[in-house]
Each structure stands twice: as structure tokens, then as C-alpha cells.
Design a protein around this motif. Structure first.
Motif, PDB file in Angstrom:
ATOM      1  N   ILE A 217     -16.956  -1.869 -29.266  1.00 46.30           N
ATOM      2  CA  ILE A 217     -15.989  -1.607 -28.179  1.00 46.30           C
ATOM      3  C   ILE A 217     -14.725  -0.957 -28.758  1.00 46.30           C
ATOM      4  O   ILE A 217     -14.211   0.034 -28.232  1.00 46.30           O
ATOM      5  N   ALA A 221     -13.102   2.721 -28.128  1.00 46.43           N
ATOM      6  CA  ALA A 221     -11.729   2.821 -27.612  1.00 46.43           C
ATOM      7  C   ALA A 221     -10.907   3.788 -28.474  1.00 46.43           C
ATOM      8  O   ALA A 221     -10.141   4.601 -27.950  1.00 46.43           O
ATOM      9  N   ASN A 226      -8.492   5.344 -25.719  1.00 44.49           N
ATOM     10  CA  ASN A 226      -8.341   4.563 -24.485  1.00 44.49           C
ATOM     11  C   ASN A 226      -7.485   3.329 -24.810  1.00 44.49           C
ATOM     12  O   ASN A 226      -7.977   2.343 -25.357  1.00 44.49           O
ATOM     13  N   GLU A 228      -5.922   0.977 -22.996  1.00 50.80           N
ATOM     14  CA  GLU A 228      -6.236  -0.297 -22.316  1.00 50.80           C
ATOM     15  C   GLU A 228      -7.436  -0.987 -22.948  1.00 50.80           C
ATOM     16  O   GLU A 228      -7.452  -2.193 -23.150  1.00 50.80           O
ATOM     17  N   LYS A 229      -8.432  -0.163 -23.254  1.00 47.81           N
ATOM     18  CA  LYS A 229      -9.655  -0.726 -23.845  1.00 47.81           C
ATOM     19  C   LYS A 229      -9.353  -1.290 -25.233  1.00 47.81           C
ATOM     20  O   LYS A 229      -9.810  -2.379 -25.593  1.00 47.81           O
ATOM     21  N   ASP A 232      -7.351  -4.589 -24.821  1.00 46.86           N
ATOM     22  CA  ASP A 232      -8.177  -5.743 -24.418  1.00 46.86           C
ATOM     23  C   ASP A 232      -8.989  -6.286 -25.595  1.00 46.86           C
ATOM     24  O   ASP A 232      -8.995  -7.497 -25.838  1.00 46.86           O
TER      25      ASP A 232
END
Ligand code: 2P0
Length: 323
Positions: A217, A221, A226, A228-229, A232
Motif C-alpha cells: 500500500i 502511495a 497519493n 492521503e493513502k 493512512d
């Protein structure tokens, strides 16, 4: 046979905690980090046939335990070079040492880079990363700048358990604001804390089992830029690592009050739409990663918390190099 190198600490966004082999210092999980720019270690090494013994000065002081780790790492390079010449090592940090600001990462990355140059070995970055890992797992990542991934590897000798670059700092120039909660060295060092966790935490198998998913992930990202990714998955990895450490017996608690307050402030900022997230390593400092135009907002928020002693502002920097 003399050289000076500089390296920067790095902060893991997907954390390393736990080893699969303590002798070769092989991590049980991969990790993804960002290398910083303003903070640095400078290490000067001098091999001299006139010397009758090795000596190590860290921040102008003798520290027997640390000196042993340093010389064990120098020995790996002396063996490659086929020399036994004694060495003088002088290393200093422009930031607090041993307090969860990754001084061992920049320290061992600078060390292997300086020794490689002084012994004229011209080793590859991957080999320097492997050698830095032997000194300190996180140091393997500080050989490179920007966004870096430490790979687990499959070889039993650890030759492919090395870091490599994911994305240049200039491709996604994030900012890091560190709220320094304490300048004191931590009670339980990372190496000891990781072993205690592996031996005693009922959560350890789940931590290892989920690592590849988290790395996938975070890798996506970074490649997609990205925010936000990345926010998180980074906060998830951080909280999961600390929950894991707390579940050791006896439990490891690296946070102080202002650390927890910092988490709440950063979450408030995130909920209000600011591009910020927190991460915390094996120490009480709260590290806030943000887009560069959020730095003043982050600084104000951290300044508002009683107990934050110092604020360090940095961007993403380069890998280890010689002067
Ligand atoms: C990391 N830390 O990924 C994690 C998160 C601290 C918390 O890597 O035993 O000093 O020398 O390999 O490199 C700190 O561990 O441990 C660390 P050793 P190291 O950044």
C-alpha cells in the motif's frame, strides 16, 4: 587512507520492528522510509599504520559499547580490503543522539561510506547498504535519499536484504516537523526492545504476517504521490508498531504525555483538511509529515502543546556521501 562522509537520518513510514537473524542483523519485515535533509551525522575516519589501536569518538566522547559496534562494522570493510590497519573514527551529530531521532541510521551509513572511501574500495550502494545494515538495521536505508524501501530478501547470507530508492526527494518534496519531547537517551534501545517484543508479544506473528500488505500500500502511495493513502498507511504502521511494543512483557512505552497530545493535534488538523500525518519511532518525539505549505500550521500546533522542548523543521534529503 582518510575520508569524511555525511549521512542523514531517516524516518520509517512503514516500520521495521523485529529481527529474523540477530547475528547478520536481518529484519523480520521490510520497511519504507524517508531520508531527511537538515539533520546529519558527519564521520571522519583515518587509517594509519602508526596507530597502535582503534579509537572511536562519538560527539567527542568515548562510549565503550558504541565503539565496539562501530569497530565490528569497520572490521567487515577491513576484511573486504584485506587490511588490518588501525583506525581513528570521529563522528558527530547535529541533533540529539539515541533519543528516537535515528542517530544510529545516519551514523552507520556515514561510517561505511567514509571507510569505503578511505580504503578505496568503491563498493556499490547496495553493498554499502548491506554493510550499514550489519551496524544498524535502519542505517541500510540512509545510504539512499528521498523515499527508500528496505527489502527483506530471500538469501540466508543477507546479501539481498538491502535498501533501494523508490522515489527522489525532488519528485515529491514533503516536509517533516519534529516535536522534540525529550533530549534524553531512551531507557530501552531499539535492538533490545525488538528482541524482547519478538520473544514475548502474542501480537508478533500478526505483525510479521501483515507487513507485506502494508508495504504494498505504501509503495503504491509513494509511486502515485497519493498523500492521503500514505498518511493512512503510515499512521496505521506507527500505531501498530507501538501497540506491538506495548504488548511485550514487560511492555515498552516510548510515549510521554506531549507525544499523545501531538497525535490528537495532528488528527484534528487532518480532520480539518490539512495534508499532515504523524509518525513516532522508538522514543517520545512526535514527527509530523506534511506538504511544505503546512509547516507553519504544524509548527503552531506543536508550539501549543506544553512539554514540546524544541521543534526541528526539515525536508527530504540525499543519501550518504563523501565531502
Ligand atoms: C524503523 N526503528 O523502521 C524502526 C521504527 C525504530 C522504530 O529501525 O537493532 O536502531 O540496530 O537494527 O536500526 C530503529 O532500529 O535497530 C528502527 P538495530 P535500529 O525506523
Amino acid at each position: 587512507m582518510q575520508a569524511t562522509a555525511r549521512a542523514h537520518p531517516n524516518i520509517a513510514l512503514v516500520k521495521y520492528w523485529g529481527k529474523r537473524d540477530t547475528r547478520l542483523n536481518l529484519p523480520a519485515v521490510g520497511s519504507i522510509s524517508i531520508t531527511l535533509d537538515t539533520l546529519h551525522t558527519t564521520t571522519e575516519v583515518k587509517f594509519d599504520a602508526e596507530l597502535t589501536g582503534d579509537s572511536v569518538l562519538l560527539n567527542d566522547k568515548v562510549n565503550v559499547a558504541e565503539a565496539e559496534r562501530v569497530i565490528a562494522c569497520v572490521d567487515l570493510l577491513r576484511e573486504i580490503a584485506g587490511v588490518q590497519t588501525c583506525v581513528e573514527v570521529r563522528s558527530s551529530n547535529n541533533f540529539p543522539t539515541g533519543a528516537g531521532l535515528a542517530s544510529s541510521a545516519s551514523g552507520f551509513a556515514a561510517l561505511v561510506t567514509a571507510v569505503d572511501a578511505a580504503l578505496n574500495l568503491k563498493l556499490s550502494k547496495a553493498k554499502l547498504s548491506e554493510l550499514a545494515r550489519r551496524g544498524s538495521g535502519s542505517a541500510a536505508r540512509s545510504i539512499f535519499g528521498g523515499f527508500v524501501e528496505m527489502r527483506l530478501g530471500v538469501e540466508s547470507d543477507g546479501s539481498d536484504c538491502v535498501a533501494g530508492p523508490l522515489l527522489d526527494a525532488s519528485d515529491w518534496p514533503l516536509a517533516v516537523t519534529v516535536g522534540v519531547v525529550s533530549h534524553a537517551a531512551k531507557d530501552v534501545g531499539s535492538t533490545e526492545g525488538m528482541e524482547l517484543t519478538r520473544e514475548t508479544s502474542p501480537c508478533y506473528p500478526a505483525w510479521v504476517a501483515e507487513a507485506e500488505t502494508d508495504l504494498g500500500i505504501a509503495r503504491d502511495a509513494v509511486q502515485e504521490k497519493n498523500f492521503e493513502k500514505l498518511a493512512d498507511i503510515s499512521e496505521h504502521s506507527c500505531l501498530k508498531m507501538h501497540a506491538l511494543a506495548m504488548s511485550a512483557q514487560p511492555g515498552l512505552m516510548y510515549w510521554y504525555g506531549p507525544t499523545v497530545e501531538g497525535i490528537h493535534r495532528v488528527r484534528q488538523l487532518r480532520r480539518a483538511g490539512h495534508a499532515v500525518f504523524f509518525t513516532i519511532d522508538a522514543g517520545p518525539q512526535i514527527k509530523v509529515v506534511s506538504l511544505p505549505d503546512e509547516v507553519d500550521t504544524v509548527t503552531d500546533a506543536l508550539n501549543d502543546i506544553g512539554g514540546i522542548r524544541d521543534i526541528l523543521r526539515t525536508g527530504l534529503g540525499s543519501g550518504a556521501s563523501c565531502d
